[in-house]
Design an enzyme around this catalytic site. Structure first.
Site, short mmCIF file in Angstrom:
data_model
loop_
_atom_site.label_atom_id
_atom_site.label_comp_id
_atom_site.label_asym_id
_atom_site.label_seq_id
_atom_site.Cartn_x
_atom_site.Cartn_y
_atom_site.Cartn_z
N LYS A 157 -34.17 -13.48 4.74
CA LYS A 157 -34.54 -14.05 3.57
C LYS A 157 -33.37 -13.33 2.74
O LYS A 157 -33.06 -12.14 2.35
CB LYS A 157 -35.98 -13.43 2.94
N GLY A 214 -30.12 -3.48 0.30
CA GLY A 214 -30.66 -3.66 -1.29
C GLY A 214 -30.58 -2.41 -1.85
O GLY A 214 -30.15 -1.18 -1.67
N SER A 215 -31.50 -2.49 -3.10
CA SER A 215 -31.45 -1.31 -3.85
C SER A 215 -32.56 -0.24 -3.26
O SER A 215 -33.33 -0.67 -2.66
CB SER A 215 -32.12 -1.74 -5.20
N THR A 216 -32.28 1.00 -3.73
CA THR A 216 -33.01 2.08 -3.34
C THR A 216 -34.57 1.76 -3.82
O THR A 216 -35.58 2.06 -2.90
CB THR A 216 -32.58 3.36 -3.88
N GLY A 244 -35.93 -0.60 -1.17
CA GLY A 244 -36.16 0.03 0.05
C GLY A 244 -37.29 0.72 0.12
O GLY A 244 -37.80 1.06 1.19
N GLU A 301 -30.41 0.20 4.17
CA GLU A 301 -28.92 0.19 3.84
C GLU A 301 -29.13 0.07 2.32
O GLU A 301 -29.21 -1.04 1.83
CB GLU A 301 -27.74 -0.63 4.53
N CYS A 305 -22.08 -1.31 -2.40
CA CYS A 305 -22.66 -0.23 -2.31
C CYS A 305 -22.00 0.86 -2.40
O CYS A 305 -22.42 2.12 -2.76
CB CYS A 305 -23.77 -0.67 -1.17
N GLU A 339 -26.89 3.96 -10.42
CA GLU A 339 -25.67 3.01 -9.77
C GLU A 339 -25.60 1.93 -10.87
O GLU A 339 -26.59 1.17 -11.36
CB GLU A 339 -26.55 2.43 -8.54
P1 NDP Z 1 -32.43 -5.74 -4.41
O1 NDP Z 1 -33.11 -4.50 -3.79
O2 NDP Z 1 -33.26 -6.13 -5.85
O3 NDP Z 1 -32.65 -6.94 -3.51
C1 NDP Z 1 -32.10 -7.09 -2.24
C2 NDP Z 1 -33.02 -7.91 -1.29
O4 NDP Z 1 -34.44 -7.84 -1.45
C3 NDP Z 1 -33.00 -9.51 -2.22
O5 NDP Z 1 -32.95 -10.63 -1.05
C4 NDP Z 1 -34.17 -9.61 -2.96
O6 NDP Z 1 -34.63 -10.89 -3.28
C5 NDP Z 1 -35.16 -8.86 -1.84
N1 NDP Z 1 -36.13 -8.57 -2.76
C6 NDP Z 1 -36.49 -8.05 -4.07
N2 NDP Z 1 -37.78 -7.60 -4.15
C7 NDP Z 1 -38.41 -7.67 -3.02
C8 NDP Z 1 -39.66 -7.37 -2.65
N3 NDP Z 1 -40.62 -6.91 -3.22
N4 NDP Z 1 -39.94 -7.41 -1.20
C9 NDP Z 1 -39.01 -7.67 -0.51
N5 NDP Z 1 -37.70 -8.57 -0.66
C10 NDP Z 1 -37.32 -8.11 -1.97
O7 NDP Z 1 -31.02 -5.63 -4.65
P2 NDP Z 1 -29.80 -6.29 -5.14
O8 NDP Z 1 -29.92 -7.70 -4.62
O9 NDP Z 1 -29.79 -5.91 -6.60
O10 NDP Z 1 -28.63 -5.69 -4.29
C11 NDP Z 1 -27.78 -4.72 -4.75
C12 NDP Z 1 -28.38 -3.54 -4.24
O11 NDP Z 1 -27.96 -3.61 -2.82
C13 NDP Z 1 -27.51 -2.19 -4.71
O12 NDP Z 1 -28.16 -1.00 -4.82
C14 NDP Z 1 -26.45 -1.89 -3.32
O13 NDP Z 1 -26.00 -0.62 -3.43
C15 NDP Z 1 -27.17 -2.19 -2.23
N6 NDP Z 1 -26.32 -2.50 -1.26
C16 NDP Z 1 -26.46 -1.53 -0.36
C17 NDP Z 1 -25.43 -1.69 0.82
C18 NDP Z 1 -25.54 -0.82 2.03
O14 NDP Z 1 -24.94 -1.07 3.07
N7 NDP Z 1 -25.87 0.30 1.82
C19 NDP Z 1 -24.54 -2.91 0.99
C20 NDP Z 1 -24.37 -3.81 -0.11
C21 NDP Z 1 -25.36 -3.54 -1.34
P3 NDP Z 1 -34.18 -11.55 -4.68
O15 NDP Z 1 -32.66 -11.61 -4.64
O16 NDP Z 1 -34.76 -12.92 -4.55
O17 NDP Z 1 -34.61 -10.77 -5.79
#
Ligand code: NDP
Length: 499
Positions: A182, A235-237, A240, A257, A291, A390
């Site tokens: 996804k 994605g975001s903490t 996560g 991550e 990130c 962040e």
């Molecule tokens: P989000 O957590 O908002 O989204 C990440 C993914 O999760 C997207 O596909 C999003 O879909 C999906 N998502 C959102 N809500 C839900 C839910 N309730 N259930 C399941 N999936 C969901 O993060 P961002 O897209 O804003 O990404 C930025 C973040 O990612 C930053 O915090 C960054 O630090 C982190 N990151 C970490 C990395 C690492 O390796 N540690 C590398 C790169 C980024 P949708 O986009 O449709 O909302």
């Protein structure tokens, strides 16, 4: 891709090796953040689409074409997929650059290393095995086997869609799993194209599936699906943490991550010119949307002014503009809300007492897009939100320190633990400080280096589990211990079975 509708090209879900209409027939638009122009329409996935994809992935997992495939053959397919990505690198780089605004030349660079991830795991595929254990007397044979888990759900963000999807897909396939991806709603296209290439490489239909859509709809439905064996999330903490709770309650694993607020520490013995370049690369590359952004800089008081001067001088000359232009150095933020979030944080910093040395304003980059100037904040400290949280944009907070002890304490004073940079010419100090930093990756006299061979893990709230390297295989396998009694002797005493 299906035929264009309403002028924009339209992407459907990719499930079971074929394009599939969304169950509820709905689509959403994706726009180019540099120009705000519409790029394509993507299927808006719901629980029904996720169920269809997981069912296809379950069937593929049980299908002898995949289940019984030799590990050597799995390696061949991964190699082929890497080769196909290399053959289509130009197209993929352009697609991703237009989708999230990353510089095309950075994407070209990413695309030259991306195949290496598939080639690396191709080489590993036939090296996954258990061991024989002398656990008992010679009449009992005990051995272990590393088995694939089943269907892996992969949820990825928008900042580096292909690379971050690959970090999950390559080891998951290497270990024999099937996958439902996804992607972020802001960057749906390259994940779909990747699944198409996987089919072309020879992975059986249903081994790689993609359902596009919104996090709270498609993403949540994937997390909640009972047919999943694991979730791998970047994605975001905040998201996560919710995923960790959901997977733990069902006793399935997750690799997470997450976010970061990484320190870049410049010691008095550093090559300050290089360190300044490292600071610029750490936080202004990719418009700070990584990130691992080195968004907190700690500089020894004796080099603080010189470092600031160099960083600001370079920040002021960064060329903002069209990410497709090879002379551009800073592209847009990936979408309007992200640009607004960055602007809000800088305003918050000002209200907390921070001084903006350079930058500090949104701009349309002359293209009508979502740009933000490279921004340097001073008069800040670890108590301010702008330093603790962040931002995910081109904003760096620079602070002085007096002793090595203080630098380590300030650097570790964060809930995050993703990465850290150390700039010093003192070898002993480099090792000493690297050992004490609470971060899963530490770079010394460099920043943002990455390789498929090198494992990475977020400490503290930056993650759980490992990506890349041989370690990642453990994340996508389970260990079975098999005991075989080779003796023909009858069991004489059922209360003292042979051990
Ligand atoms: P989000 O957590 O908002 O989204 C990440 C993914 O999760 C997207 O596909 C999003 O879909 C999906 N998502 C959102 N809500 C839900 C839910 N309730 N259930 C399941 N999936 C969901 O993060 P961002 O897209 O804003 O990404 C930025 C973040 O990612 C930053 O915090 C960054 O630090 C982190 N990151 C970490 C990395 C690492 O390796 N540690 C590398 C790169 C980024 P949708 O986009 O449709 O909302």
């Amino acid at each position: 891709m299906s035929e264009p509708t309403e002028q924009l090209p339209t992407w459907q879900h990719f499930i079971g090796g074929t394009w599939v209409e969304p169950a509820e027939g709905q689509y959403f638009d994706s726009t180019d953040p540099a120009t705000r122009r519409g790029l394509y329409r993507a299927a808006r996935g719901t629980a029904a689409d996720i169920d269809r994809a997981v069912t296809a992935a379950q069937a593929a997992f049980e299908d002898p074409r995949w289940r019984d495939m030799s590990q050597t053959r799995r390696g061949h397919l991964l190699r082929r997929l890497g080769d196909l990505i290399a053959e289509n690198a130009g197209e993929l780089a352009l697609m991703e650059s237009r989708d999230n605004g990353k510089l095309l030349r950075e994407m070209r660079g990413q695309l030259t290393t991306l195949p290496e991830y598939y080639h690396y795991y191709a080489g590993l595929a036939d090296k996954i095995h258990g061991s024989t254990i002398p656990a008992s007397d010679r009449r009992v044979l005990n051995y272990t086997a590393r088995e694939p888990l089943g269907v892996v759900g992969a949820i990825t963000p928008w900042n580096s869609p292909l690379t971050l999807t690959t970090s999950k897909l390559a080891p998951a396939l290497c270990a024999g799993n099937t996958v439902v991806i996804k992607p972020s709603e802001y960057t749906s296209a390259t994940g779909l194209r990747l699944a198409e290439l996987a089919l072309e490489a020879g992975f059986p239909p249903g081994v790689v599936n993609v359902v596009t859509g919104f996090g709270p709809e498609a993403g949540q439905a994937l997390v909640d699906h009972q047919g999943l064996a694991k979730i791998s999330f970047t994605g975001s903490t905040a998201t996560g943490s919710r995923i960790a709770a959901a997977t733990a309650s069902r006793f399935i694993g997750s690799t997470l991550e997450l976010g970061g607020k990484s320190p870049n520490i410049v010691f008095e013995d550093a090559d300050v010119a290089n360190a300044a370049m490292g600071v610029v690369a750490g936080v202004f590359a990719a418009a700070g949307q990584t990130c691992i952004a080195g968004s907190r800089v700690f500089a020894h008081r004796s080099v603080y002014d010189e470092l600031l001067e160099r960083v600001c001088a370079r920040a002021k000359t960064i060329r903002i503009g069209d990410p497709l232009d090879d002379t551009t150095e800073l592209g847009p933020l990936a979408f309007e809300a992200q640009r607004d979030k960055v602007a809000r944080y800088v305003d918050l910093g000002r209200s907390e007492g921070a001084r903006v040395l350079t930058g500090g304003a949104a701009t349309d980059g002359g293209l009508g897009g979502y740009f933000y100037e490279p921004t340097v904040l001073v008069d800040v400290d670890n108590s301010m939100r702008v330093v603790r949280e962040e931002i995910f944009g081109p904003v760096v907070a620079v602070m002085p320190f007096d002793t090595e002890e203080e630098a380590v304490r300030l650097a570790n004073d964060t809930e995050y633990g993703l990465a850290a940079g150390v700039w010093t010419t003192n070898l002993a100090r480099a090792h000493r400080v690297a050992a004490r930093l609470e971060a899963g990756t530490v770079w010394v006299n460099t920043y943002r280096a990455m390789s498929p061979m090198s494992p990475r893990q977020g400490f503290k709230t930056s993650g759980v589990g490992v990506e890349h390297g041989t370690e990642a295989i453990r994340e996508y396998t389970r260990l079975k211990s098999i005991w075989i009694n080779t003796s023909e002797e009858p069991v004489s005493d059922p209360f003292t079975m042979r051990s």
